[in-house]
Design a protein around this motif. Structure first.
Motif, PDB file in Angstrom:
ATOM      1  N   LEU A   1      16.677  -6.052  -3.249  1.00  0.00           N
ATOM      2  CA  LEU A   1      15.593  -5.879  -4.224  1.00  0.00           C
ATOM      3  C   LEU A   1      14.622  -7.054  -4.152  1.00  0.00           C
ATOM      4  O   LEU A   1      13.404  -6.868  -4.172  1.00  0.00           O
ATOM      5  CB  LEU A   1      16.168  -5.750  -5.637  1.00  0.00           C
ATOM      6  N   GLY A   2      15.171  -8.258  -4.037  1.00  0.00           N
ATOM      7  CA  GLY A   2      14.323  -9.440  -3.948  1.00  0.00           C
ATOM      8  C   GLY A   2      13.402  -9.406  -2.749  1.00  0.00           C
ATOM      9  O   GLY A   2      12.229  -9.781  -2.828  1.00  0.00           O
ATOM     10  N   GLY A   3      13.927  -8.915  -1.619  1.00  0.00           N
ATOM     11  CA  GLY A   3      13.110  -8.796  -0.410  1.00  0.00           C
ATOM     12  C   GLY A   3      11.962  -7.829  -0.599  1.00  0.00           C
ATOM     13  O   GLY A   3      10.832  -8.082  -0.162  1.00  0.00           O
ATOM     14  N   ILE A   4      12.258  -6.695  -1.256  1.00  0.00           N
ATOM     15  CA  ILE A   4      11.208  -5.704  -1.521  1.00  0.00           C
ATOM     16  C   ILE A   4      10.160  -6.283  -2.467  1.00  0.00           C
ATOM     17  O   ILE A   4       8.955  -6.166  -2.236  1.00  0.00           O
ATOM     18  CB  ILE A   4      11.809  -4.407  -2.099  1.00  0.00           C
ATOM     19  N   LEU A   5      10.622  -6.934  -3.544  1.00  0.00           N
ATOM     20  CA  LEU A   5       9.695  -7.493  -4.529  1.00  0.00           C
ATOM     21  C   LEU A   5       8.725  -8.486  -3.889  1.00  0.00           C
ATOM     22  O   LEU A   5       7.530  -8.478  -4.165  1.00  0.00           O
ATOM     23  CB  LEU A   5      10.468  -8.165  -5.674  1.00  0.00           C
ATOM     24  N   LYS A   6       9.262  -9.335  -3.014  1.00  0.00           N
ATOM     25  CA  LYS A   6       8.394 -10.313  -2.351  1.00  0.00           C
ATOM     26  C   LYS A   6       7.342  -9.638  -1.478  1.00  0.00           C
ATOM     27  O   LYS A   6       6.211 -10.105  -1.387  1.00  0.00           O
ATOM     28  CB  LYS A   6       9.245 -11.276  -1.509  1.00  0.00           C
ATOM     29  N   ARG A   7       7.719  -8.533  -0.873  1.00  0.00           N
ATOM     30  CA  ARG A   7       6.782  -7.834   0.024  1.00  0.00           C
ATOM     31  C   ARG A   7       5.752  -6.995  -0.734  1.00  0.00           C
ATOM     32  O   ARG A   7       4.777  -6.539  -0.156  1.00  0.00           O
ATOM     33  CB  ARG A   7       7.553  -6.982   1.026  1.00  0.00           C
ATOM     34  N   VAL A   8       5.988  -6.796  -2.039  1.00  0.00           N
ATOM     35  CA  VAL A   8       4.984  -6.089  -2.853  1.00  0.00           C
ATOM     36  C   VAL A   8       4.306  -7.067  -3.829  1.00  0.00           C
ATOM     37  O   VAL A   8       3.891  -6.700  -4.917  1.00  0.00           O
ATOM     38  CB  VAL A   8       5.581  -4.864  -3.597  1.00  0.00           C
ATOM     39  N   HIS A   9       4.228  -8.324  -3.387  1.00  0.00           N
ATOM     40  CA  HIS A   9       3.445  -9.354  -4.085  1.00  0.00           C
ATOM     41  C   HIS A   9       4.041  -9.816  -5.410  1.00  0.00           C
ATOM     42  O   HIS A   9       3.283 -10.259  -6.286  1.00  0.00           O
ATOM     43  CB  HIS A   9       2.004  -8.892  -4.328  1.00  0.00           C
TER      44      HIS A   9
ATOM     45  N   GLN B   1       0.824  -1.211   0.000  1.00  0.00           N
ATOM     46  CA  GLN B   1       0.000   0.000   0.000  1.00  0.00           C
ATOM     47  C   GLN B   1       0.860   1.265   0.000  1.00  0.00           C
ATOM     48  O   GLN B   1       0.544   2.241  -0.684  1.00  0.00           O
ATOM     49  CB  GLN B   1      -0.944   0.002   1.205  1.00  0.00           C
ATOM     50  N   VAL B   2       1.954   1.234   0.765  1.00  0.00           N
ATOM     51  CA  VAL B   2       2.873   2.383   0.786  1.00  0.00           C
ATOM     52  C   VAL B   2       3.482   2.582  -0.597  1.00  0.00           C
ATOM     53  O   VAL B   2       3.539   3.705  -1.121  1.00  0.00           O
ATOM     54  CB  VAL B   2       3.986   2.166   1.837  1.00  0.00           C
ATOM     55  N   GLY B   3       3.934   1.478  -1.212  1.00  0.00           N
ATOM     56  CA  GLY B   3       4.524   1.552  -2.549  1.00  0.00           C
ATOM     57  C   GLY B   3       3.536   2.061  -3.580  1.00  0.00           C
ATOM     58  O   GLY B   3       3.878   2.879  -4.443  1.00  0.00           O
ATOM     59  N   LYS B   4       2.293   1.591  -3.486  1.00  0.00           N
ATOM     60  CA  LYS B   4       1.254   2.029  -4.425  1.00  0.00           C
ATOM     61  C   LYS B   4       0.997   3.533  -4.278  1.00  0.00           C
ATOM     62  O   LYS B   4       0.879   4.253  -5.273  1.00  0.00           O
ATOM     63  CB  LYS B   4      -0.026   1.222  -4.169  1.00  0.00           C
ATOM     64  N   TRP B   5       0.950   3.988  -3.046  1.00  0.00           N
ATOM     65  CA  TRP B   5       0.720   5.404  -2.771  1.00  0.00           C
ATOM     66  C   TRP B   5       1.873   6.258  -3.317  1.00  0.00           C
ATOM     67  O   TRP B   5       1.665   7.259  -4.005  1.00  0.00           O
ATOM     68  CB  TRP B   5       0.552   5.591  -1.270  1.00  0.00           C
ATOM     69  N   LEU B   6       3.117   5.845  -3.023  1.00  0.00           N
ATOM     70  CA  LEU B   6       4.284   6.608  -3.486  1.00  0.00           C
ATOM     71  C   LEU B   6       4.375   6.616  -5.011  1.00  0.00           C
ATOM     72  O   LEU B   6       4.653   7.655  -5.620  1.00  0.00           O
ATOM     73  CB  LEU B   6       5.569   6.015  -2.886  1.00  0.00           C
ATOM     74  N   CYS B   7       4.156   5.452  -5.631  1.00  0.00           N
ATOM     75  CA  CYS B   7       4.220   5.382  -7.099  1.00  0.00           C
ATOM     76  C   CYS B   7       3.125   6.238  -7.734  1.00  0.00           C
ATOM     77  O   CYS B   7       3.348   6.879  -8.770  1.00  0.00           O
ATOM     78  CB  CYS B   7       4.096   3.937  -7.572  1.00  0.00           C
ATOM     79  N   SER B   8       1.954   6.269  -7.108  1.00  0.00           N
ATOM     80  CA  SER B   8       0.856   7.094  -7.630  1.00  0.00           C
ATOM     81  C   SER B   8       1.238   8.571  -7.617  1.00  0.00           C
ATOM     82  O   SER B   8       1.030   9.293  -8.598  1.00  0.00           O
ATOM     83  CB  SER B   8      -0.416   6.887  -6.802  1.00  0.00           C
ATOM     84  N   ILE B   9       1.798   9.016  -6.492  1.00  0.00           N
ATOM     85  CA  ILE B   9       2.202  10.420  -6.354  1.00  0.00           C
ATOM     86  C   ILE B   9       3.238  10.806  -7.415  1.00  0.00           C
ATOM     87  O   ILE B   9       3.206  11.899  -7.972  1.00  0.00           O
ATOM     88  CB  ILE B   9       2.766  10.679  -4.934  1.00  0.00           C
TER      89      ILE B   9
ATOM     90  N   ASN C   1      -5.290  -5.164  -5.637  1.00  0.00           N
ATOM     91  CA  ASN C   1      -3.883  -5.438  -5.365  1.00  0.00           C
ATOM     92  C   ASN C   1      -3.472  -6.600  -6.270  1.00  0.00           C
ATOM     93  O   ASN C   1      -4.199  -7.595  -6.357  1.00  0.00           O
ATOM     94  CB  ASN C   1      -3.664  -5.813  -3.907  1.00  0.00           C
ATOM     95  N   ILE C   2      -2.333  -6.486  -6.924  1.00  0.00           N
ATOM     96  CA  ILE C   2      -1.947  -7.469  -7.932  1.00  0.00           C
ATOM     97  C   ILE C   2      -0.673  -8.202  -7.541  1.00  0.00           C
ATOM     98  O   ILE C   2       0.299  -7.594  -7.089  1.00  0.00           O
ATOM     99  CB  ILE C   2      -1.734  -6.779  -9.306  1.00  0.00           C
ATOM    100  N   TYR C   3      -0.679  -9.503  -7.768  1.00  0.00           N
ATOM    101  CA  TYR C   3       0.519 -10.338  -7.637  1.00  0.00           C
ATOM    102  C   TYR C   3       1.124 -10.464  -9.034  1.00  0.00           C
ATOM    103  O   TYR C   3       0.431 -10.840  -9.987  1.00  0.00           O
ATOM    104  CB  TYR C   3       0.157 -11.733  -7.114  1.00  0.00           C
ATOM    105  N   PHE C   4       2.412 -10.130  -9.156  1.00  0.00           N
ATOM    106  CA  PHE C   4       3.072 -10.182 -10.451  1.00  0.00           C
ATOM    107  C   PHE C   4       4.131 -11.282 -10.502  1.00  0.00           C
ATOM    108  O   PHE C   4       4.847 -11.505  -9.519  1.00  0.00           O
ATOM    109  CB  PHE C   4       3.782  -8.855 -10.751  1.00  0.00           C
ATOM    110  N   LEU C   5       4.239 -11.915 -11.649  1.00  0.00           N
ATOM    111  CA  LEU C   5       5.379 -12.777 -11.933  1.00  0.00           C
ATOM    112  C   LEU C   5       6.512 -11.873 -12.389  1.00  0.00           C
ATOM    113  O   LEU C   5       6.292 -10.953 -13.182  1.00  0.00           O
ATOM    114  CB  LEU C   5       5.042 -13.756 -13.062  1.00  0.00           C
ATOM    115  N   ALA C   6       7.717 -12.101 -11.900  1.00  0.00           N
ATOM    116  CA  ALA C   6       8.870 -11.285 -12.294  1.00  0.00           C
ATOM    117  C   ALA C   6      10.049 -12.200 -12.599  1.00  0.00           C
ATOM    118  O   ALA C   6      10.194 -13.266 -11.991  1.00  0.00           O
ATOM    119  CB  ALA C   6       9.235 -10.317 -11.175  1.00  0.00           C
ATOM    120  N   LYS C   7      10.890 -11.784 -13.529  1.00  0.00           N
ATOM    121  CA  LYS C   7      12.009 -12.651 -13.922  1.00  0.00           C
ATOM    122  C   LYS C   7      12.908 -12.928 -12.721  1.00  0.00           C
ATOM    123  O   LYS C   7      13.164 -12.061 -11.886  1.00  0.00           O
ATOM    124  CB  LYS C   7      12.793 -12.040 -15.077  1.00  0.00           C
ATOM    125  N   GLU C   8      13.370 -14.159 -12.659  1.00  0.00           N
ATOM    126  CA  GLU C   8      14.129 -14.656 -11.519  1.00  0.00           C
ATOM    127  C   GLU C   8      15.362 -13.809 -11.202  1.00  0.00           C
ATOM    128  O   GLU C   8      15.715 -13.624 -10.036  1.00  0.00           O
ATOM    129  CB  GLU C   8      14.559 -16.102 -11.803  1.00  0.00           C
TER     130      GLU C   8
END
Length: 194
Positions: free
Chosen positions: A72-80, A5-13, A57-64
């Motif tokens: 970065l991997g830790g952040i990605l996992k926490r943003v679904h 939610q924090v990431g979504k808010w910041l990216c929106s701004i 809220n969306i779960y994304f597949l991302a390249k390994e």
């Protein structure tokens, strides 16, 4: 408030004013139940843009490779986001994607697999068709109409859900279903690029 939610808010701004994002058809995304949002892929910014313009809220597949960096991997996992190996059938990623849908969440896919830097819409890989056929998810096509240029309008169009009944009943191939999804994305892109 979750990191998502924090990431979504910041990216929106940041992204809404920077690219003057205009969203069309947001009402086509079901408010609940499993849904797969399939979009064309033109930039590394596509996942956050789809993320902030979607009502779910969306779960994304991302390249390994993105998960090799622990931070970065830790952040990605926490943003679904969760990893998928490119160029091979990744059973763990397929299983995880199906679990996301079984739990009535939204799964975000870029069927082309890699960015189409020329802005054209390429061929889709069969993964999108696999998830569509193996789940009861609603399939929502999405067209991102760029390019990404500062203060020039970027359009994100969500189309009407694609009826999968016939394909599921006839046990169509994943490739045929992916081709159908990509054709819907092309039509959205063509119509809204005028």
């Amino acid at each position: 408030m979750s990191l998502y939610q924090v990431g979504k808010w910041l990216c929106s701004i940041l992204l809404y004013p920077l690219f003057r994002i205009h969203v069309v058809g947001k009402k086509n995304i079901p408010k609940d139940g499993p849904v797969i949002i399939c979009s064309n892929h033109i930039s590394n910014l596509d996942p956050p843009v789809v993320g902030i313009t979607s009502s779910r809220n969306i779960y994304f597949l991302a390249k390994e490779e993105l998960f090799e960096n622990k931070f970065l991997g830790g952040i990605l996992k926490r943003v679904h986001a969760f990893p998928i190996k490119r160029g091979m059938r990744d059973r763990n990623a397929l299983r995880k994607g199906l679990d996301v849908l079984k739990n009535n969440h939204a799964l975000g896919l870029f069927p082309e697999g890699s960015r189409q830097k020329n802005g054209e819409i390429g061929q889709g890989l069969s993964g999108a068709g696999f998830f569509a056929l193996r789940s009861e998810a609603t399939i929502v096509p999405c067209a991102i109409i760029g390019p990404y240029q500062k203060f020039k309008q970027l359009k994100v169009v969500y189309g009407e859900p694609i009826d999968m009944t016939k394909y599921r009943q006839e046990k169509a191939s994943a490739k045929i279903v992916t081709d159908r999804i990509m054709e819907e994305i092309r039509q959205l892109h063509k119509f809204h690029s005028r």
